[in-house]
Scaffold this active site. Structure first.
Site, mmCIF file in Angstrom:
data_model
loop_
_atom_site.group_PDB
_atom_site.id
_atom_site.type_symbol
_atom_site.label_atom_id
_atom_site.label_comp_id
_atom_site.label_asym_id
_atom_site.label_seq_id
_atom_site.Cartn_x
_atom_site.Cartn_y
_atom_site.Cartn_z
ATOM 1 N N LYS A 166 0.666 -1.429 0.646
ATOM 2 C CA LYS A 166 -0.092 0.003 -0.096
ATOM 3 C C LYS A 166 0.849 1.371 0.434
ATOM 4 O O LYS A 166 0.369 2.496 -0.853
ATOM 5 C CB LYS A 166 -1.147 -0.118 1.287
ATOM 6 C CG LYS A 166 -2.013 -0.937 0.908
ATOM 7 C CD LYS A 166 -2.752 -0.595 1.926
ATOM 8 C CE LYS A 166 -4.564 -2.296 1.663
ATOM 9 N NZ LYS A 166 -5.349 -1.725 3.335
ATOM 10 N N GLY A 192 -0.274 1.293 13.649
ATOM 11 C CA GLY A 192 0.875 1.158 12.240
ATOM 12 C C GLY A 192 -0.484 1.906 10.991
ATOM 13 O O GLY A 192 -1.365 2.766 11.059
ATOM 14 N N LYS A 249 4.429 5.924 18.854
ATOM 15 C CA LYS A 249 4.378 5.584 17.736
ATOM 16 C C LYS A 249 2.176 7.053 17.944
ATOM 17 O O LYS A 249 2.171 7.226 16.652
ATOM 18 C CB LYS A 249 3.683 4.531 16.952
ATOM 19 C CG LYS A 249 5.449 4.060 16.800
ATOM 20 C CD LYS A 249 5.002 3.174 15.566
ATOM 21 C CE LYS A 249 5.383 1.427 16.067
ATOM 22 N NZ LYS A 249 5.269 0.655 15.976
HETATM 23 P P1 ATR Z 1 -0.447 -2.798 10.060
HETATM 24 O O1 ATR Z 1 0.057 -2.087 7.871
HETATM 25 O O2 ATR Z 1 -1.209 -3.679 9.765
HETATM 26 O O3 ATR Z 1 -0.812 -1.577 10.464
HETATM 27 P P2 ATR Z 1 1.961 -2.583 11.539
HETATM 28 O O4 ATR Z 1 2.658 -1.062 10.724
HETATM 29 O O5 ATR Z 1 3.645 -3.531 11.170
HETATM 30 O O6 ATR Z 1 1.592 -2.863 10.672
HETATM 31 O O7 ATR Z 1 1.754 -2.069 12.512
HETATM 32 C C1 ATR Z 1 1.062 -2.821 13.500
HETATM 33 C C2 ATR Z 1 0.048 -2.387 14.903
HETATM 34 O O8 ATR Z 1 -0.040 -3.441 15.266
HETATM 35 C C3 ATR Z 1 1.204 -1.313 15.887
HETATM 36 O O9 ATR Z 1 0.796 -0.801 16.557
HETATM 37 C C4 ATR Z 1 1.436 -2.841 16.753
HETATM 38 O O10 ATR Z 1 2.023 -2.266 17.824
HETATM 39 P P3 ATR Z 1 3.563 -1.682 18.122
HETATM 40 O O11 ATR Z 1 3.493 -0.317 17.191
HETATM 41 O O12 ATR Z 1 3.917 -1.623 19.599
HETATM 42 O O13 ATR Z 1 4.810 -2.586 18.011
HETATM 43 C C5 ATR Z 1 0.442 -3.329 16.900
HETATM 44 N N1 ATR Z 1 0.308 -4.231 17.405
HETATM 45 C C6 ATR Z 1 0.834 -5.504 16.689
HETATM 46 N N2 ATR Z 1 1.115 -6.818 17.821
HETATM 47 C C7 ATR Z 1 0.598 -6.052 18.625
HETATM 48 C C8 ATR Z 1 0.429 -6.804 20.550
HETATM 49 N N3 ATR Z 1 -0.004 -7.970 20.621
HETATM 50 N N4 ATR Z 1 -0.583 -6.174 20.758
HETATM 51 C C9 ATR Z 1 -0.597 -5.050 20.807
HETATM 52 N N5 ATR Z 1 -0.150 -4.267 19.881
HETATM 53 C C10 ATR Z 1 -0.269 -4.581 18.812
#
Ligand code: ATR
Length: 271
Positions: free
Chosen positions: A67, A131, A158
Site C-alpha cells: 500500500k 501502524g 507512535k
Molecule cells: P499494519 O500495517 O497492519 O498496521 P504495522 O504497521 O506493522 O502493521 O503496525 C502494527 C500495529 O499493531 C502496531 O500499532 C503494533 O504496536 P507497536 O507499535 O507497539 O508494535 C500493533 N501490535 C501488533 N501486535 C500487538 C500486540 N500483541 N499488542 C498490541 N499491539 C500490537
C-alpha cells in the site's frame, strides 16, 4: 470491446476474496469484468503494476505489503491517500495517468454506519494501534465529527506522533479511562494471530461497539475480550473489506454496489 480488466496486488494473495467480491458487484451492474490476483515480488510492485496498466488494466486494488509502494508509485494522490501514506485503490485516468486513493477508512465508517446503525458523530472513539492500518482510517473517522478520537498504542510514542499529525488525542494503554469510550476499534496486527492488546476490561464497560479490523471464521479474540468486558456489541472487519471494495468499484466504474448480499455470501462461505 475488450472486457475491462482489474486486479488485486499483494503478497501473499492466493487467499484474497477480492475477485469474488468484485465479480458479485459486476453481476449487480450487469457488466462483464476480469478481476485477477497478481502476486508481486517484494520490492517489485512498481514493475508489476506498470506492466498491468500498460497491458490495458483499468484499475487495481492493493493490499499488504504494497500500500505504501502504491502511494509512492502513482502519478497523483487523493487527500485520503496522502494522509494515510498508503493507497489501496489505483485508477487509470483517461489521460493514462494513475491516480491513487484509499478507501479503507470509508469502508470502516460505512460498515459501522450501515451494518450496525451506529452513528459516529458525537461519539468517543478509541483507536487501538498506530501502524499502517490505523493511519489509513484516522482521517475518515475524524470527518465523522466524533466527540473525541483517542489513539492508543503498545509503543506509546507512535500513538503520540499520529495524534499530533492528525489533531487527535493519544493515551497510553494503562491510562485509558474506565467506561471511557462508545466505540473501540482494534487496528493492531497482533489481532491476526489472536493477540489482544493489553487494555483493562473496565475501559469497555460503556462501549456500544467493539470493532476489530481483523476477521476470520470465528469471532476474534478481541471481540470476545471486549464483549466479556461489557461491550454491547462486537464486529469483525469482514464488512469493512466489502465496503472498501464497493468504494473502489464505484471509483472505477461509477456504479455503487449493494454490499449486503455480498457480505452475506462471504459469511455463508458461498464465495
Ligand atoms: P499494519 O500495517 O497492519 O498496521 P504495522 O504497521 O506493522 O502493521 O503496525 C502494527 C500495529 O499493531 C502496531 O500499532 C503494533 O504496536 P507497536 O507499535 O507497539 O508494535 C500493533 N501490535 C501488533 N501486535 C500487538 C500486540 N500483541 N499488542 C498490541 N499491539 C500490537
Amino acid at each position: 470491446m475488450p472486457v475491462p480488466r482489474y486486479a488485486v496486488f499483494g503478497n501473499p494473495i492466493a487467499h484474497s476474496r477480492s475477485p469474488a467480491i468484485h465479480q458479485m458487484f459486476a453481476a449487480q451492474e450487469g457488466a462483464a469484468i476480469e478481476y485477477e490476483r497478481i502476486l508481486a515480488e517484494p520490492g517489485r510492485f512498481a514493475e508489476s503494476a506498470a506492466a498491468f496498466f500498460a497491458a490495458g488494466g483499468l484499475g487495481a486494488n492493493v493490499t499488504v505489503p504494497f500500500k505504501t509502494d502504491a502511494c509512492a508509485w502513482a502519478d497523483s494522490l487523493s487527500a485520503r491517500a496522502r494522509a494515510a501514506g498508503a493507497a489501496n485503490t489505483l485508477i487509470k485516468q483517461p489521460n493514462g495517468q494513475i491516480h491513487a486513493d484509499n478507501t479503507d477508512g470509508l469502508g470502516l465508517v460505512a460498515d459501522i454506519r450501515r451494518h450496525f446503525q451506529v452513528a459516529l458523530a458525537g461519539k468517543r472513539i478509541l483507536l487501538i494501534g498506530a501502524g499502517g492500518a490505523a493511519r489509513g482510517v484516522i482521517l475518515p473517522l475524524l470527518e465523522c465529527r466524533p466527540a473525541s478520537l483517542t489513539i492508543a498504542n503498545r509503543t506509546a510514542a507512535k500513538a503520540r506522533e499520529l495524534a499530533e499529525t492528525f489533531g487527535a488525542s493519544a493515551a497510553e494503554f494503562a491510562e485509558l479511562p474506565a467506561a471511557g469510550f462508545d466505540i473501540a476499534i482494534n487496528a493492531t496486527s497482533g489481532s491476526l494471530s489472536g493477540q489482544v492488546p493489553a487494555i483493562a476490561a473496565k475501559v469497555f464497560t460503556q462501549c456500544e461497539l467493539a470493532y476489530d479490523m481483523a476477521y476470520g471464521r470465528e469471532p476474534t479474540a478481541f471481540m470476545r475480550f471486549a464483549q466479556n468486558a461489557g461491550a454491547q456489541r462486537s464486529a469483525d472487519g469482514l464488512g469493512m473489506l466489502v465496503e472498501q471494495a464497493a468504494e473502489s468499484y464505484r471509483l472505477w466504474r461509477g456504479f455503487s454496489p449493494n454490499t449486503a448480499p455480498v457480505l452475506a455470501a462471504l459469511r455463508a462461505g458461498e464465495i
